[in-house]
Scaffold this motif. Structure first.
Motif, PDB file in Angstrom:
ATOM      1  N   GLN A   1       0.848  -1.186   0.000  1.00 55.37           N
ATOM      2  CA  GLN A   1       0.000   0.000   0.000  1.00 55.37           C
ATOM      3  C   GLN A   1       0.887   1.240   0.000  1.00 55.37           C
ATOM      4  O   GLN A   1       1.736   1.400   0.873  1.00 55.37           O
ATOM      5  N   LEU A   2       0.673   2.099  -0.975  1.00 57.54           N
ATOM      6  CA  LEU A   2       1.450   3.322  -1.065  1.00 57.54           C
ATOM      7  C   LEU A   2       0.822   4.456  -0.273  1.00 57.54           C
ATOM      8  O   LEU A   2       1.503   5.268   0.317  1.00 57.54           O
ATOM      9  N   SER A   3      -0.498   4.519  -0.277  1.00 56.91           N
ATOM     10  CA  SER A   3      -1.174   5.563   0.487  1.00 56.91           C
ATOM     11  C   SER A   3      -2.546   5.064   0.905  1.00 56.91           C
ATOM     12  O   SER A   3      -3.222   4.372   0.157  1.00 56.91           O
ATOM     13  N   ALA A   4      -2.925   5.403   2.100  1.00 55.16           N
ATOM     14  CA  ALA A   4      -4.243   5.038   2.611  1.00 55.16           C
ATOM     15  C   ALA A   4      -5.199   6.192   2.343  1.00 55.16           C
ATOM     16  O   ALA A   4      -5.016   7.289   2.866  1.00 55.16           O
ATOM     17  N   SER A   5      -6.191   5.951   1.501  1.00 57.34           N
ATOM     18  CA  SER A   5      -7.152   6.992   1.165  1.00 57.34           C
ATOM     19  C   SER A   5      -8.402   6.822   2.010  1.00 57.34           C
ATOM     20  O   SER A   5      -8.864   5.705   2.231  1.00 57.34           O
ATOM     21  N   PRO A   6      -8.970   7.932   2.456  1.00 58.07           N
ATOM     22  CA  PRO A   6     -10.216   7.834   3.216  1.00 58.07           C
ATOM     23  C   PRO A   6     -11.385   7.516   2.288  1.00 58.07           C
ATOM     24  O   PRO A   6     -11.278   7.630   1.068  1.00 58.07           O
ATOM     25  N   ILE A   7     -12.491   7.134   2.868  1.00 60.01           N
ATOM     26  CA  ILE A   7     -13.711   6.901   2.088  1.00 60.01           C
ATOM     27  C   ILE A   7     -14.222   8.246   1.593  1.00 60.01           C
ATOM     28  O   ILE A   7     -14.259   9.223   2.333  1.00 60.01           O
ATOM     29  N   ASP A   8     -14.601   8.298   0.309  1.00 60.27           N
ATOM     30  CA  ASP A   8     -15.148   9.503  -0.299  1.00 60.27           C
ATOM     31  C   ASP A   8     -16.666   9.403  -0.236  1.00 60.27           C
ATOM     32  O   ASP A   8     -17.250   8.494  -0.820  1.00 60.27           O
ATOM     33  N   MET A   9     -17.276  10.315   0.476  1.00 58.72           N
ATOM     34  CA  MET A   9     -18.725  10.280   0.670  1.00 58.72           C
ATOM     35  C   MET A   9     -19.399  11.314  -0.228  1.00 58.72           C
ATOM     36  O   MET A   9     -18.945  12.449  -0.333  1.00 58.72           O
ATOM     37  N   SER A  10     -20.483  10.883  -0.887  1.00 61.06           N
ATOM     38  CA  SER A  10     -21.317  11.817  -1.638  1.00 61.06           C
ATOM     39  C   SER A  10     -22.763  11.598  -1.185  1.00 61.06           C
ATOM     40  O   SER A  10     -23.026  10.745  -0.339  1.00 61.06           O
ATOM     41  N   ARG A  11     -23.687  12.317  -1.787  1.00 54.77           N
ATOM     42  CA  ARG A  11     -25.089  12.162  -1.375  1.00 54.77           C
ATOM     43  C   ARG A  11     -25.640  10.777  -1.703  1.00 54.77           C
ATOM     44  O   ARG A  11     -26.515  10.286  -1.027  1.00 54.77           O
ATOM     45  N   THR A  12     -25.114  10.154  -2.789  1.00 55.76           N
ATOM     46  CA  THR A  12     -25.701   8.894  -3.234  1.00 55.76           C
ATOM     47  C   THR A  12     -24.817   7.662  -3.010  1.00 55.76           C
ATOM     48  O   THR A  12     -25.321   6.556  -2.971  1.00 55.76           O
ATOM     49  N   THR A  13     -23.499   7.850  -2.923  1.00 50.08           N
ATOM     50  CA  THR A  13     -22.610   6.695  -2.779  1.00 50.08           C
ATOM     51  C   THR A  13     -21.416   7.023  -1.892  1.00 50.08           C
ATOM     52  O   THR A  13     -21.105   8.180  -1.638  1.00 50.08           O
ATOM     53  N   ALA A  14     -20.769   5.965  -1.482  1.00 51.61           N
ATOM     54  CA  ALA A  14     -19.484   6.076  -0.809  1.00 51.61           C
ATOM     55  C   ALA A  14     -18.510   5.217  -1.601  1.00 51.61           C
ATOM     56  O   ALA A  14     -18.815   4.076  -1.957  1.00 51.61           O
ATOM     57  N   THR A  15     -17.345   5.765  -1.942  1.00 50.99           N
ATOM     58  CA  THR A  15     -16.356   5.026  -2.713  1.00 50.99           C
ATOM     59  C   THR A  15     -15.015   5.045  -1.998  1.00 50.99           C
ATOM     60  O   THR A  15     -14.739   5.925  -1.187  1.00 50.99           O
ATOM     61  N   VAL A  16     -14.229   4.055  -2.327  1.00 50.77           N
ATOM     62  CA  VAL A  16     -12.867   4.008  -1.810  1.00 50.77           C
ATOM     63  C   VAL A  16     -11.926   3.802  -2.989  1.00 50.77           C
ATOM     64  O   VAL A  16     -12.213   3.032  -3.898  1.00 50.77           O
ATOM     65  N   LYS A  17     -10.820   4.548  -3.013  1.00 46.42           N
ATOM     66  CA  LYS A  17      -9.815   4.430  -4.062  1.00 46.42           C
ATOM     67  C   LYS A  17      -8.489   4.120  -3.377  1.00 46.42           C
ATOM     68  O   LYS A  17      -8.237   4.568  -2.274  1.00 46.42           O
ATOM     69  N   SER A  18      -7.655   3.359  -4.054  1.00 42.15           N
ATOM     70  CA  SER A  18      -6.350   3.057  -3.459  1.00 42.15           C
ATOM     71  C   SER A  18      -5.250   3.244  -4.488  1.00 42.15           C
ATOM     72  O   SER A  18      -5.494   3.290  -5.681  1.00 42.15           O
ATOM     73  N   ASP A  19      -4.032   3.334  -3.991  1.00 41.86           N
ATOM     74  CA  ASP A  19      -2.850   3.530  -4.816  1.00 41.86           C
ATOM     75  C   ASP A  19      -1.837   2.459  -4.424  1.00 41.86           C
ATOM     76  O   ASP A  19      -0.786   2.767  -3.874  1.00 41.86           O
ATOM     77  N   ASP A  20      -2.172   1.208  -4.686  1.00 36.50           N
ATOM     78  CA  ASP A  20      -1.345   0.079  -4.277  1.00 36.50           C
ATOM     79  C   ASP A  20      -0.601  -0.504  -5.471  1.00 36.50           C
ATOM     80  O   ASP A  20      -0.887  -0.167  -6.611  1.00 36.50           O
ATOM     81  N   TRP A  21       0.332  -1.403  -5.197  1.00 37.26           N
ATOM     82  CA  TRP A  21       0.993  -2.150  -6.260  1.00 37.26           C
ATOM     83  C   TRP A  21       1.215  -3.579  -5.816  1.00 37.26           C
ATOM     84  O   TRP A  21       1.257  -3.886  -4.630  1.00 37.26           O
ATOM     85  N   LEU A  22       1.307  -4.441  -6.796  1.00 36.63           N
ATOM     86  CA  LEU A  22       1.442  -5.873  -6.576  1.00 36.63           C
ATOM     87  C   LEU A  22       2.816  -6.315  -7.053  1.00 36.63           C
ATOM     88  O   LEU A  22       3.309  -5.821  -8.060  1.00 36.63           O
ATOM     89  N   GLN A  23       3.393  -7.244  -6.327  1.00 33.30           N
ATOM     90  CA  GLN A  23       4.710  -7.782  -6.674  1.00 33.30           C
ATOM     91  C   GLN A  23       4.577  -9.290  -6.817  1.00 33.30           C
ATOM     92  O   GLN A  23       3.929  -9.945  -5.990  1.00 33.30           O
ATOM     93  N   CYS A  24       5.172  -9.851  -7.883  1.00 26.63           N
ATOM     94  CA  CYS A  24       5.141 -11.302  -8.086  1.00 26.63           C
ATOM     95  C   CYS A  24       6.316 -11.715  -8.974  1.00 26.63           C
ATOM     96  O   CYS A  24       7.083 -10.870  -9.432  1.00 26.63           O
TER      97      CYS A  24
END
Length: 129
Positions: A44-67
């Motif tokens: 996880q590069l940054s922990a983003s808070p939940i974005d609240m609007s009148r109709t929805t709540a969304t979460v966005k992240s800025d992560d990366w995967l290693q394999c």
């Protein structure tokens, strides 16, 4: 053999890719599984808070995967990541989409062999239940 990135793969990933399928005379695009249970690790590069609007709540992240470099992940692939599954204790699932992979290879005469890997930036945007 010493310590390497495989020791850090605490998660697993299932990879889905869009492929064209023929349905009678129609061609449809459909996500199909390419690989399942692939060892990986999410950072996880940054922990983003939940974005609240009148109709929805969304979460966005800025992560990366290693394999491992041998894993076939392409930009646009849908990834279902099972956090902790590599340790036998899945604590959460996350769905994300892959960007182009960045490959890191071992230099000739590497001091610590086994560190070759690929890193994939993830795009995740989900509606909160």
């Amino acid at each position: 053999m010493g310590t390497n990135f495989r020791d850090w793969y605490t998660d697993t990933v299932d990879i889905y890719r869009v492929q064209q399928t023929l349905d009678g005379a129609l061609t449809r695009n459909e996500r199909v599984p390419v690989a399942t249970g692939v060892p990986c690790r999410v950072y996880q590069l940054s922990a983003s808070p939940i974005d609240m609007s009148r109709t929805t709540a969304t979460v966005k992240s800025d992560d990366w995967l290693q394999c491992d470099n041998l894993v076939d992940i392409q930009a646009g692939d849908e990834l279902l990541i099972h956090r902790g599954a590599g340790l036998g204790r899945e604590v959460a699932r996350m769905r994300a989409f892959a960007s182009d992979p960045n490959y890191y290879f071992e230099p000739f005469g590497a001091v610590l062999p086994g560190l070759a890997h690929q890193e994939i930036r993830l795009m995740q945007e989900e509606r909160v239940k």
